[in-house]
Design a protein around this motif. Structure first.
Motif, short mmCIF file in Angstrom:
data_model
loop_
_atom_site.label_atom_id
_atom_site.label_comp_id
_atom_site.label_asym_id
_atom_site.label_seq_id
_atom_site.Cartn_x
_atom_site.Cartn_y
_atom_site.Cartn_z
N GLY A 269 -15.05 -1.07 -3.51
CA GLY A 269 -15.52 0.29 -3.25
C GLY A 269 -14.88 0.89 -2.00
N VAL A 270 -14.80 0.08 -0.96
CA VAL A 270 -14.17 0.55 0.28
C VAL A 270 -12.70 0.88 0.02
CG1 VAL A 270 -13.47 -0.17 2.59
CG2 VAL A 270 -15.76 -0.70 1.77
N MET A 271 -12.06 0.03 -0.75
CA MET A 271 -10.64 0.26 -1.08
C MET A 271 -10.47 1.58 -1.80
SD MET A 271 -8.66 -1.97 0.04
CE MET A 271 -7.29 -1.29 -0.85
N GLN A 272 -11.42 1.85 -2.69
CA GLN A 272 -11.35 3.10 -3.43
C GLN A 272 -11.44 4.29 -2.50
OE1 GLN A 272 -14.21 2.98 -6.57
NE2 GLN A 272 -13.04 4.36 -7.84
N THR A 275 -8.26 4.61 -0.56
CA THR A 275 -7.18 5.13 -1.40
C THR A 275 -7.31 6.63 -1.58
OG1 THR A 275 -7.21 3.02 -2.59
CG2 THR A 275 -5.97 4.81 -3.61
N ALA A 276 -8.57 7.09 -1.67
CA ALA A 276 -8.79 8.52 -1.89
C ALA A 276 -8.74 9.32 -0.59
CB ALA A 276 -10.14 8.73 -2.58
N GLY A 277 -8.73 8.61 0.55
CA GLY A 277 -8.79 9.29 1.84
C GLY A 277 -7.47 9.93 2.24
N LYS A 278 -7.51 10.68 3.36
CA LYS A 278 -6.32 11.42 3.82
C LYS A 278 -5.21 10.47 4.24
CE LYS A 278 -9.02 15.27 5.52
NZ LYS A 278 -9.58 15.91 6.70
N ASP A 279 -5.59 9.36 4.84
CA ASP A 279 -4.58 8.45 5.37
C ASP A 279 -3.72 7.85 4.26
OD1 ASP A 279 -6.86 7.13 7.87
OD2 ASP A 279 -5.52 8.89 7.87
N LEU A 289 -2.42 -0.53 0.74
CA LEU A 289 -3.66 -0.44 -0.03
C LEU A 289 -3.47 -1.02 -1.43
CD1 LEU A 289 -4.95 3.12 0.98
CD2 LEU A 289 -5.97 0.93 1.59
N ALA A 290 -2.30 -0.70 -2.01
CA ALA A 290 -2.03 -1.23 -3.35
C ALA A 290 -1.96 -2.75 -3.33
CB ALA A 290 -0.71 -0.65 -3.88
#
Lengths: 471, 225
Positions: A269-272, A275-279, A289-290
Motif C-alpha cells: 500500500g505504501v509503495m502504491q 508510486t502515485a506521489g509527486k516524487d 520504486l519499480a
C-alpha cells in the motif's frame, strides 16, 4: 537374499510352529525309541523265560547212564521231536562240547557252536543269541547243572528261532510309529489352532492399525490382553501426539502467514502511494520504486508458495483420512460459483460419489481449489469434472478437470507446473497455484498432466494410486 | 456507496479506508470483530470488507453472525493464509468473494464494483438502461454513447439509484450511503443533485429517469436492457 534377512522373514506363527514341530519330533521320537527298546527287551525276556521252561522240560525227561544221556519218555514239548521245528535242545559240557541234541536239531548246523562249551555256573541261566549256518538268528538259553552224581557238570541249552518274536516286534513297531505319527499330526493341528487363538490380539492390532492408516478410525480401539496394553496405549498416545503436532504445525504456519503477509500488504500500500506521489516523476525514483515493487512481489510469491507447500514436508500418507472427493469438489464449485458469478459457468459433473482420497482434506481442497479456480478463470462458459476410482473406496483415483478456454500452449504445459511459472500475464493471482498442486500431488506419489483438448480448452488430469485396503 | 472495513492491522486499515474514500466510497472502519459486528448490525451498508484473522470475533464467525441477522450485503474477505480451506470456509459462511494479501487497491475496488453490480442483479460490467449506460469500473456515464460529465456526488447518487432500480430510496438512506457520518450535510443538497442529474440525463425531458415519490424519496424508473 541373505540368510539373516531370510530368517527375519518368518512370521511369529511360523517360528512357533517350527519350534513346536521340532520339540514334538524330538519328544515323540525319543518316546518311540524308548518304547521300542522296552518292548524288544520285554519280548526277549519273555523268550528267555519260555526257553528256561523248555530247559526244565529237558531236565525232567533226561536220564544219564554210562556217560550217556537218554530220554525214556516223549517230551512234553513235541517240537523237540520234530525235525527243524524251530525249537532245539542241546546237552553239552565244557570239556567235550556237545553231548546230545534233540531230534529237531538233527539237521541244524550252527555258524558257531563254541557257546556250547562256555561254562555256566550251576543253577545259572545265560541268555544269548546265535545264528545257524543260514544266518537265521536263534535265541539261546543255557542252564548249568550238576548231575545227581555230584561230579559232572553239564549245560542244558535250548534254542529257538527268533523269527516269530521279531515278527511280533515288527508289528509292534509299525503300530507304535503309526500311532505316534497320528498323535504328532493331531498335536500339531491343536497347536496351530491354539497359536492362532493366542496370536489373534496381534492380528487384531494389525487390522486396527490398517484402519487407522486408511482413516476409518482415529486410534486403536477395543480391548487387548494386558501384555499388549502397554504397546497399544503408547501407540494411541503417539498417534494423538502426531495429530496434535500436525495441527500445531499448521496453526503456526497459518499464524506465520498472517504475520508476514499483512506487513507485506501494508508495504504494498505504501509503495502504491509512493508510486502515485509527486516524487515518482523522477526517473531514478520510478526505477527504485519499480525495483522495490518487484522484490515485494517476489517475497509474496515465495512466502505464499513455501507456506502452502510446507505442510507437505511430512509423508502425506501417514495417518491418512478417507475424504469423500465429490463432497469436496461440490464445496469448491459452490464457492467459485460465487466468486465468478459474472461468468455463469456451466458445470458438468461425472463423479463416483463413493470415491475417496486417502489423505488430508486440506490437501485435496488445495489441489481442487487451484485446479478448478484456473478452469473458472480461463474457461469461457463450460467446465467438466470427472472423478473415477478403480475399486470401491480404494485403489487408483483419477480426477480430470476440463475447460473450454484457450488451452495451454504446448511449450508451456510443463512450465506452468513448475514453481512460480505463469503462462500469461493477464490473469490475476500469483501464478503458483498449479506449482503447489504439483507439489501436493507428488507428496502423495500421484501424477499430474496438462493437455489441450481437440475441441479447445485445457485438461488437467491427476492420478493417485492409493494402496488397496486389505483388512 | 457505504462500506464497512474490518481489519485489525491499523496501517492496512487506514490504507484501505483512505484508498476507498478516494474512490468515492463512504467508509466505516472497525479494528476487531466485535466492533465490526456492532457496525454491521446497527448501520446499513452496501458492502463489507472483512479480514479473516480478527481479534475478539474471527472473520468467519463475524460473517456468520452478520448473515444470521438477515443482512445480505456483499462481503469481500481478506485472507493472509490464502489456503482453500479458509477461502471455502469464508465463502460458505456467507462471503461473496475473496482477496489474498498482499493486494493492490485496484483489485479490491474492481471486486467490490463487481459485487455491488451483481447484488443489484446486473451480470454485465455496465448498467444499461436504454440510452443510458453507467460503467461502474470507469465511473463513466454515457447517454446515446456520449460521455456525460458528473461531479463526484452526482455520480455517487446516480450510481446508488441505478443499482436500486425501481426501489424508492429515502433521503435518509441516500444521505447515509453518500456521506460519512461526521460530514456536515445540508438536507437540501440532495434535491440540488437530483435537479442537476435530471438536467444532464434528460435534457429533453423525455426519459424522466428519476421520479420523486412525495414524502418517501426518489426512484430510478428506467428498466434495464
Amino acid at each position: 537374499m541373505t540368510q539373516q534377512s531370510q530368517s527375519s522373514d518368518y512370521s511369529i506363527q511360523t517360528r512357533l510352529l517350527i519350534s513346536v514341530s521340532i520339540l514334538l519330533f524330538i519328544f515323540l521320537g525319543l518316546t518311540g525309541i524308548v518304547l521300542d527298546r522296552a518292548f524288544v527287551t520285554s519280548v526277549e525276556a519273555g523268550a528267555a523265560d519260555r526257553l528256561q521252561v523248555q530247559v526244565y522240560v529237558l531236565l525232567a525227561a533226561a536220564e544219564y547212564d554210562d556217560d550217556e544221556f537218554y530220554f525214556l519218555e516223549d517230551f512234553q514239548e513235541p517240537r523237540f521231536g520234530q525235525l527243524n521245528s524251530g525249537l532245539y535242545g542241546f546237552i553239552a559240557n565244557s570239556k567235550s562240547g556237545e553231548i546230545w541234541r534233540s531230534e529237531s536239531a538233527n539237521s541244524l548246523s550252527l555258524a558257531d557252536d563254541d557257546f556250547l562249551r562256555t561254562p555256566v555256573s550251576v543253577g545259572e541261566s545265560l541268555f544269548s543269541k546265535t545264528q545257524n549256518s543260514e544266518q537265521e538268528e536263534l535265541f539261546v538259553v543255557t542252564y548249568g547243572i550238576l548231575w545227581e552224581n555230584g561230579i559232572s557238570e553239564y549245560n542244558f541249552t535250548v534254542m529257538e528261532t527268533s523269527t516269530p518274536y521279531y515278527s511280533e516286534i515288527s508289528n509292534f513297531r509299525t503300530s507304535l510309529w503309526a500311532w505316534l505319527g497320528g498323535v504328532a499330526v493331531l498335536l500339531l493341528l491343536i497347536q496351530l489352532f491354539l497359536m492362532r487363538w493366542g496370536l489373534s490380539p496381534l492380528h487384531k492390532m494389525a487390522r486396527d492399525l490398517k484402519q487407522i492408516e486408511s482413516g476409518d478410525h482415529g486410534q486403536l480401539q477395543g480391548s487387548y490382553p494386558k501384555e499388549l496394553r502397554g504397546v497399544t496405549d503408547n501407540l494411541n498416545l503417539l498417534i494423538k501426539s502426531e495429530r496434535k503436532q500436525q495441527a500445531r504445525y499448521r496453526t503456526t504456519l497459518g499464524d506465520l502467514a498472517h504475520s508476514l503477509k499483512t506487513p507485506l500488504a501494508v508495504i504494498a500500500g505504501v509503495m502504491q502511494q509512493l508510486t502515485a506521489g509527486k516524487d515518482s516523476d523522477n526517473v531514478d525514483t520510478r526505477k527504485q520504486l519499480a525495483s522495490v515493487d518487484e522484490q515485494l512481489a517476489r517475497m509474496n510469491q515465495i512466502v505464499t508458495y513455501q507456506l502452502q507447500r510446507a505442510v507437505q514436508a511430512n509423508d502425506s500418507s501417514a495417518l491418512a483420512r478417507r475424504v469423500n472427493v465429490a463432497a469436496v469438489i461440490r464445496k469448491i464449485l459452490e464457492a467459485l460459483g460465487k466468486v465468478y458469478g459474472d461468468k455463469a459457468m456451466q458445470t458438468t459433473l461425472d463423479m463416483n460419489e463413493q470415491a475417496v482420497f486417502l489423505g488430508d482434506e486440506r490437501d485435496l481442497l488445495e489441489i481442487m481449489g487451484n485446479v478448478l479456480d484456473n478452469a473458472f478463470k480461463y474457461g469461457r462458459s463450460r467446465i467438466s469434472v470427472s472423478v473415477q476410482q478403480s475399486d470401491s473406496q480404494s485403489g487408483k483415483l483419477n480426477i480430470k478437470v476440463t475447460d473450454d478456454g484457450d488451452g495451454t500452449p504446448g511449450d508451456k504445459q510443463e512450465f506452468v507446473l513448475q514453481r512460480g511459472a505463469r503462462a500469461d500475464t493477464l490473469a490475476q493471482g500469483q501464478g503458483i497455484g498449479l506449482a503447489v498442486v504439483t507439489d501436493i500431488v507428488a507428496s502423495y506419489s500421484g501424477e499430474i498432466a496438462i493437455t489441450n483438448l481437440d475441441a479447445g480448452g485445457a485438461c488437467v488430469e491427476m492420478v493417485f494410486d492409493f494402496p488397496q485396503t486389505s483388512i | 456507496m457505504r462500506l464497512l472495513v474490518v481489519e485489525d492491522e491499523s496501517l492496512l486499515r487506514q490504507q484501505v479506508e483512505q484508498g476507498l474514500t478516494k474512490e468515492g466510497y463512504v467508509v466505516d472502519a472497525a479494528e476487531d470483530g466485535k466492533t465490526g459486528l456492532y457496525y454491521a448490525t446497527e448501520y446499513d451498508y452496501d458492502a463489507a470488507i472483512i479480514d479473516l484473522g480478527l481479534p475478539e470475533i474471527d472473520g468467519i464467525s463475524l460473517i456468520k453472525k452478520i448473515r444470521s441477522t438477515g443482512k445480505d450485503f456483499p462481503v469481500l474477505i481478506l485472507t493472509a493464509r490464502g489456503d482453500w480451506q479458509d477461502k471455502v470456509a469464508g465463502l460458505d459462511a456467507g462471503a461473496d468473494d475473496y482477496v489474498v494479501k498482499p493486494f493492490q487497491l485496484e483489485e479490491i475496488v474492481a471486486r467490490l464494483n463487481a459485487l455491488l453490480r451483481r447484488a443489484a442483479g446486473f451480470a454485465k460490467p455496465k448498467l444499461e438502461f436504454g440510452q443510458l449506460s453507467l460503467d461502474i469500473s470507469a465511473k463513466q456515464l454515457t447517454l446515446n454513447e456520449e460521455n456525460i460529465v458528473l461531479t463526484a456526488y452526482e455520480y455517487k447518487m446516480l450510481e446508488y439509484l441505478m443499482l436500486h432500480p425501481g426501489q424508492v430510496i429515502s433521503k435518509t438512506e441516500l444521505t447515509e450511503h453518500l456521506y460519512a457520518q461526521d460530514y456536515d450535510r445540508d438536507s437540501n443538497v440532495l434535491e440540488v443533485f437530483v435537479t442537476r442529474l435530471r438536467q444532464k440525463l434528460d435534457p429533453d425531458q423525455k426519459l424522466k429517469p428519476i421520479e420523486t415519490v412525495r414524502g418517501q424519496g426518489y426512484r430510478f424508473v428506467l428498466t434495464g436492457a
